[in-house]
Design an enzyme around this catalytic site. Structure first.
Site, mmCIF file in Angstrom:
data_model
loop_
_atom_site.group_PDB
_atom_site.id
_atom_site.type_symbol
_atom_site.label_atom_id
_atom_site.label_comp_id
_atom_site.label_asym_id
_atom_site.label_seq_id
_atom_site.Cartn_x
_atom_site.Cartn_y
_atom_site.Cartn_z
ATOM 1 N N CYS A 123 0.839 -1.204 0.000
ATOM 2 C CA CYS A 123 0.000 0.000 0.000
ATOM 3 C C CYS A 123 0.871 1.251 0.000
ATOM 4 O O CYS A 123 0.625 2.194 -0.753
ATOM 5 C CB CYS A 123 -0.922 -0.020 1.218
ATOM 6 S SG CYS A 123 -2.153 1.311 1.215
ATOM 7 N N CYS A 206 -1.399 8.854 6.668
ATOM 8 C CA CYS A 206 -2.725 8.431 6.218
ATOM 9 C C CYS A 206 -3.610 8.165 7.443
ATOM 10 O O CYS A 206 -3.135 7.690 8.484
ATOM 11 C CB CYS A 206 -2.614 7.171 5.369
ATOM 12 S SG CYS A 206 -1.841 7.432 3.766
ATOM 13 N N CYS A 234 9.440 2.103 6.690
ATOM 14 C CA CYS A 234 8.731 3.277 6.191
ATOM 15 C C CYS A 234 8.241 3.108 4.769
ATOM 16 O O CYS A 234 7.294 3.760 4.357
ATOM 17 C CB CYS A 234 9.619 4.521 6.278
ATOM 18 S SG CYS A 234 10.940 4.564 5.061
#
Length: 250
Positions: A123, A206, A234
């Site tokens: 993602c 997010c 990360c």
């Protein structure tokens, strides 16, 4: 990988001696040293807002861009709008590839990143890494809002360094500032700030991947909180072959 050219070495050496300068002086020195495109990537956190204020107020020729992942907090979009209104400037957004997002969601589900580290990295790659590559395409320098005291892994960052992955100069004008100093600067200059900072969200990414901090937690503890600390990565590192490079999160 070594620095790309002797000119890059000279520019980096000249910038590294500016560690005692102000952020505005550092940014101006970068602009003077680098003839090509300079990009500042903002996520609208408090550090990035301070740098945006300097860049826009000083009218520095540095591109201010952001990565709109499609999963940001409503308050992030609000501070984005407030920033454009205050400085009468547009902040260019880079978005994930629509087909890549559709394929990822079809495979893992809309919130599949909670279920495995691999899904979360996928993602991050689709929503941040690939758009970041486009945002930095053709740039000779990259400005970030990193600070040395944000976490243990960031304690060793320098003001100016060479980014092997992207073959450009990377600078952190606020590397030696504390969060309190950044906050005082933003208050003094009436810089728009995300309302979530006052609610315990010191690092804002997010929405599904960020929570407020508990007392005593470090600034980055609210990111990807469901993963163990030694497993966090990360996801913003890409090798020369375009593949994700696995590194611990900072």
């Amino acid at each position: 990988m070594p620095l790309d050219t002797g000119q890059d070495q000279d520019r980096l050496a000249a910038l590294q001696i500016l560690e005692g300068a102000s952020p505005a002086e550092r940014l101006q020195a970068l602009r003077d040293a680098v003839p090509g495109r300079i990009v500042f990537t903002t996520s609208f956190g408090i550090e990035d807002q301070a740098l945006t204020h300097i860049i826009f107020s000083e009218k520095l020729k540095i591109d201010v861009v952001t990565l709109d992942t499609g999963r940001l907090f409503p308050s992030t979009y609000q501070v984005w709008a407030e920033t454009e209104d205050k400085y009468a400037r547009r902040i260019r957004a880079f978005y994930p590839n629509q087909d890549d997002v559709a394929a990822m969601v079809a495979d893992a589900g809309i919130n599949g990143f909670y279920h495995s580290k691999e899904a979360r990295l996928s993602c991050c790659h689709v929503r941040k890494v690939e758009p970041l590559g486009r945002a930095l395409a053709g740039a000779e320098a990259w400005v970030t809002g990193l600070r040395a005291d944000q976490s243990g892994n960031r304690a060793a960052i320098d003001f100016a360094s060479w980014d092997d992955e992207r073959q450009l100069i990377k600078i952190a004008p606020l590397f030696d500032w504390t969060r309190e100093r950044v906050a005082d600067f933003c208050t003094e200059h009436a810089v728009p700030i995300n309302e979530l900072h006052a609610k315990g969200f010191l690092s804002i990414g997010c929405a599904p991947c960020t929570r407020a901090l508990q007392p005593g937690e470090p600034e980055r503890a609210g990111r990807w909180w469901w993963e163990t600390e030694d497993a966090k990565e990360c996801g913003l590192h890409v090798g020369a072959d375009g593949k994700l490079v696995r590194r611990k999160a900072a």
